[in-house]
Design a protein around this motif. Structure first.
Motif, PDB file in Angstrom:
ATOM      1  N   UNK A  79       1.341   8.643  -5.544  1.00  0.00           N
ATOM      2  CA  UNK A  79       2.729   8.379  -5.896  1.00  0.00           C
ATOM      3  C   UNK A  79       2.982   6.919  -6.183  1.00  0.00           C
ATOM      4  N   UNK A  80       4.253   6.630  -6.481  1.00  0.00           N
ATOM      5  CA  UNK A  80       4.633   5.287  -6.892  1.00  0.00           C
ATOM      6  C   UNK A  80       5.217   4.494  -5.735  1.00  0.00           C
ATOM      7  N   UNK A  81       4.914   3.199  -5.688  1.00  0.00           N
ATOM      8  CA  UNK A  81       5.669   2.277  -4.862  1.00  0.00           C
ATOM      9  C   UNK A  81       6.954   1.919  -5.595  1.00  0.00           C
ATOM     10  N   UNK A  82       7.998   1.578  -4.854  1.00  0.00           N
ATOM     11  CA  UNK A  82       9.270   1.292  -5.526  1.00  0.00           C
ATOM     12  C   UNK A  82      10.149   0.387  -4.678  1.00  0.00           C
ATOM     13  N   UNK A  83      11.083  -0.269  -5.345  1.00  0.00           N
ATOM     14  CA  UNK A  83      12.068  -1.133  -4.702  1.00  0.00           C
ATOM     15  C   UNK A  83      11.416  -2.162  -3.780  1.00  0.00           C
ATOM     16  N   UNK A  84      10.563  -2.966  -4.391  1.00  0.00           N
ATOM     17  CA  UNK A  84       9.871  -4.032  -3.683  1.00  0.00           C
ATOM     18  C   UNK A  84      10.405  -5.384  -4.138  1.00  0.00           C
ATOM     19  N   UNK A  85      10.467  -6.341  -3.223  1.00  0.00           N
ATOM     20  CA  UNK A  85      11.008  -7.663  -3.526  1.00  0.00           C
ATOM     21  C   UNK A  85       9.985  -8.720  -3.138  1.00  0.00           C
ATOM     22  N   UNK A  86       9.672  -9.615  -4.078  1.00  0.00           N
ATOM     23  CA  UNK A  86       8.834 -10.785  -3.823  1.00  0.00           C
ATOM     24  C   UNK A  86       9.725 -11.995  -4.115  1.00  0.00           C
ATOM     25  N   UNK A  87      10.179 -12.680  -3.067  1.00  0.00           N
ATOM     26  CA  UNK A  87      11.252 -13.666  -3.226  1.00  0.00           C
ATOM     27  C   UNK A  87      10.936 -14.983  -2.522  1.00  0.00           C
ATOM     28  N   UNK A  90       0.929  -2.388  -6.571  1.00  0.00           N
ATOM     29  CA  UNK A  90       0.721  -1.101  -7.212  1.00  0.00           C
ATOM     30  C   UNK A  90       0.689   0.069  -6.247  1.00  0.00           C
ATOM     31  N   UNK A  91       1.118   1.233  -6.766  1.00  0.00           N
ATOM     32  CA  UNK A  91       0.994   2.484  -6.053  1.00  0.00           C
ATOM     33  C   UNK A  91      -0.377   3.088  -6.298  1.00  0.00           C
ATOM     34  N   UNK A  92      -0.442   4.419  -6.283  1.00  0.00           N
ATOM     35  CA  UNK A  92      -1.734   5.054  -6.465  1.00  0.00           C
ATOM     36  C   UNK A  92      -1.605   6.479  -6.936  1.00  0.00           C
ATOM     37  N   UNK A  93      -2.689   7.216  -6.807  1.00  0.00           N
ATOM     38  CA  UNK A  93      -2.727   8.584  -7.306  1.00  0.00           C
ATOM     39  C   UNK A  93      -1.707   9.481  -6.619  1.00  0.00           C
ATOM     40  N   UNK A 107       0.500  -3.697 -11.086  1.00  0.00           N
ATOM     41  CA  UNK A 107      -0.449  -3.171 -12.086  1.00  0.00           C
ATOM     42  C   UNK A 107      -0.084  -1.771 -12.557  1.00  0.00           C
ATOM     43  N   UNK A 108       0.104  -0.851 -11.621  1.00  0.00           N
ATOM     44  CA  UNK A 108       0.299   0.547 -12.003  1.00  0.00           C
ATOM     45  C   UNK A 108       1.131   1.261 -10.941  1.00  0.00           C
ATOM     46  N   UNK A 109       1.799   2.316 -11.364  1.00  0.00           N
ATOM     47  CA  UNK A 109       2.515   3.211 -10.449  1.00  0.00           C
ATOM     48  C   UNK A 109       3.460   2.461  -9.523  1.00  0.00           C
ATOM     49  N   UNK A 110       4.239   1.566 -10.107  1.00  0.00           N
ATOM     50  CA  UNK A 110       5.265   0.850  -9.350  1.00  0.00           C
ATOM     51  C   UNK A 110       6.536   0.799 -10.193  1.00  0.00           C
ATOM     52  N   UNK A 111       7.653   1.119  -9.574  1.00  0.00           N
ATOM     53  CA  UNK A 111       8.947   1.149 -10.255  1.00  0.00           C
ATOM     54  C   UNK A 111       9.936   0.290  -9.471  1.00  0.00           C
ATOM     55  N   UNK A 112      10.726  -0.464 -10.171  1.00  0.00           N
ATOM     56  CA  UNK A 112      11.770  -1.285  -9.576  1.00  0.00           C
ATOM     57  C   UNK A 112      11.186  -2.295  -8.588  1.00  0.00           C
ATOM     58  N   UNK A 153       0.838  -1.197   0.000  1.00  0.00           N
ATOM     59  CA  UNK A 153       0.000   0.000   0.000  1.00  0.00           C
ATOM     60  C   UNK A 153       0.871   1.244   0.000  1.00  0.00           C
ATOM     61  N   UNK A 154       0.559   2.181  -0.876  1.00  0.00           N
ATOM     62  CA  UNK A 154       1.357   3.413  -0.957  1.00  0.00           C
ATOM     63  C   UNK A 154       1.312   4.183   0.372  1.00  0.00           C
ATOM     64  N   UNK A 155       2.467   4.695   0.836  1.00  0.00           N
ATOM     65  CA  UNK A 155       3.787   4.571   0.211  1.00  0.00           C
ATOM     66  C   UNK A 155       4.510   3.321   0.694  1.00  0.00           C
ATOM     67  N   UNK A 156       4.957   2.513  -0.246  1.00  0.00           N
ATOM     68  CA  UNK A 156       5.708   1.307   0.084  1.00  0.00           C
ATOM     69  C   UNK A 156       7.011   1.306  -0.705  1.00  0.00           C
ATOM     70  N   UNK A 157       8.122   1.207  -0.009  1.00  0.00           N
ATOM     71  CA  UNK A 157       9.423   1.148  -0.675  1.00  0.00           C
ATOM     72  C   UNK A 157      10.382   0.328   0.175  1.00  0.00           C
TER      73      UNK A 157
END
Length: 487
Positions: A197-205, A192-195, A229-234, A162-166
């Motif tokens: 801002x973007x979520x970023x640098x997330x790891x699913x391992x 995904x992030x939202x309106x 889905x949307x608004x997520x980088x790295x 959930x935004x903000x998540x980094x």
């Protein structure tokens, strides 16, 4: 491509050198073409003997112990809990450096807020990999936290970043649904992030995700395993096992995003994916997505608009790499449509079936098909026992070289099908005999006749590639193979 990859990786190498001085485990070796995440895999949870010195008989600052099955458990005057007197409920907010150990269960869904930092990450975990604690879904927000040894058992939406998540890592967990039919689109893990801002640098391992919806249902209802889905980088999706989901193991983006950004820098590597309703990986839009060293198989459960693809890309995706993946028992191996800068490199694809119209450049049973890719490349791939080898269609401009196409299983099929003869190049190819190459309107049954008529394929050989053991799916070539030193 080389310039983009080099620049993209350089910043991660510099940060990785810095971070390795703060990691207590060996550096992670990522799949080919994927930069190592700078947080979320190497970190090791602290020893409770050192981190929580007052345990088991008293509380330690920054340490939390929760066990709702203990007769001694209470929340009254017990903010943190400790082994001899655990908390009943899970605290929802954690300061930098916190350590939370959750026993017992199950617990109701919870939203966790992490306020960690690079030097003081937060660990939220069950007892061990063999003893995971069940939580009925979780929302993760904040930064610098590792969530592990948890089991989430909802059918459908289980874990949401959930935004903000980094800089949050979800690792070594299980997400196991009931397998019951779901009627609304959802994902077991959403990034995904939202309106705002973007979520970023997330790891699913290293998670196991399964039984999300009814995977062999006969109508398309998208229920995916993992979805940025949307608004997520790295974001890194690494070494997970994902199967029996009602949609795709992994889907990025969406067919239509209004007022939202497509995901960027999504790294999908070393996952094992099989027996889904739709595909292993579905890339809908997005930029700089690298799909490397995954194993994908048995995508033959086709209904409605599903095409049984191993990996499919569309919706104007840009800069997508498919590197060293193994794909088999599907309707298509790699299928790209309407996207630019598409590169299939070093993949092993075999036992692809489902042909319904052998004369079509778009037919099922094709190992790799690029539709309208401009530019693109199909290079260094091994394709065996497929009804068609590979195809360029829809007016793309593709370089094709260093490929082996062997043991075509459909007499009416083609080893290579190239619809657009302008701008495309085809050379350095090995086929195993009974060759059929289609170049525009021409059909050629030998390498020599193809070269003579088109000027393409100057280095084009027909011979047994001499695999180590194709019957056991070992497609390395023997030292005596005619493919050796011919690229």
């Amino acid at each position: 491509m080389k310039t983009r990859t080099t620049i993209l990786s350089l910043s991660f190498i510099i940060l990785g050198v810095f971070l390795n001085t703060h990691s207590s485990s060996a550096a992670y070796l990522p799949p080919a073409g994927i930069p190592a995440p700078i947080f979320g895999i190497n970190e090791v949870a602290p020893s409770t003997t050192i981190k929580c010195p007052s345990w088991p008989s008293a509380s330690s600052p920054g340490c939390y112990y929760i066990d709702n099955t203990s007769p001694a458990a209470t929340d009254i005057g017990n903010a943190n809990g400790y082994p001899n007197k655990p908390r009943v409920t899970i605290p929802t907010t954690y300061a930098a450096g916190a350590y939370a150990e959750i026993h017992g269960g199950p617990y109701n869904a919870v939203t966790l807020t992490f306020n960690g930092n690079l030097f003081n990450p937060i660990f939220f975990r069950g007892p061990s990999a063999l003893n995971r604690t069940t939580i009925h879904g979780a929302g993760l927000t904040g930064s610098y936290a590792i969530v592990e040894y948890i089991n989430s058992d909802l059918n459908g939406g289980n874990v949401g970043f959930l935004y903000p998540a980094s800089y949050i890592s979800f690792r070594n967990n299980t997400v196991q649904g009931t397998g019951a039919l779901l009627t609304g689109n959802q994902s077991a893990i959403s990034l995904s992030g939202g309106a705002s801002g973007h979520n970023n640098n997330l790891v699913i391992y290293n998670n196991v995700i399964s039984n999300q919806g009814q995977w062999n249902y006969n109508t398309t209802v998208d229920v995916h395993g993992i979805k940025p889905r949307n608004d997520v980088d790295e974001a890194w999706i690494l070494e997970n096992t994902i199967y029996h989901v009602q949609g795709d193991s992994v889907q990025t983006g969406e067919a239509t995003l209004v007022g939202q950004s497509y995901p960027t820098k999504i790294y999908i590597g070393k996952n094992i994916m099989y027996e889904n309703k739709e595909n292993c990986i579905d890339i809908k839009g997005g930029t700089d997505i690298i799909v490397s060293e995954n194993v994908c198989h048995d995508m033959l459960n086709s209904y409605g608009d599903d095409q049984m693809e191993g990996i499919v890309t569309h919706n104007s995706a840009n800069w997508t790499w498919y590197i060293n993946n193994t794909i088999y028992n599907s309707g298509f191996g790699i299928y790209t449509s309407g996207s630019t800068n598409q590169y299939a490199i070093g993949n092993v694809i075999y036992s692809i079936q489902g042909s319904s119209n052998p004369a079509s450049f778009y037919d099922y049973g094709t190992g790799i098909i690029f539709i309208g890719a401009n530019p693109g490349a199909i290079v260094n791939n091994t394709i065996d026992n497929t009804q068609h080898g590979y195809s360029e269609a829809g007016g793309g401009v593709v370089d094709m070289a260093n490929n082996i196409v062997s043991n075509r299983s459909l007499a009416a099929g083609y080893d290579q099908m190239i619809e657009n003869t302008t701008g495309n190049t085809l050379d350095y190819t090995l086929t195993s005999g009974n060759t059929k190459t289609r170049w525009g309107g021409g059909i050629y049954s030998t390498a020599a006749s193809f070269n003579s008529a088109t000027g393409q394929g100057t280095h084009y050989w027909e011979a047994n590639p001499l695999y180590v053991n194709a019957a056991s799916s070992n497609y390395q070539v023997l030292a005596s193979s005619p493919a050796v030193d011919r690229g």
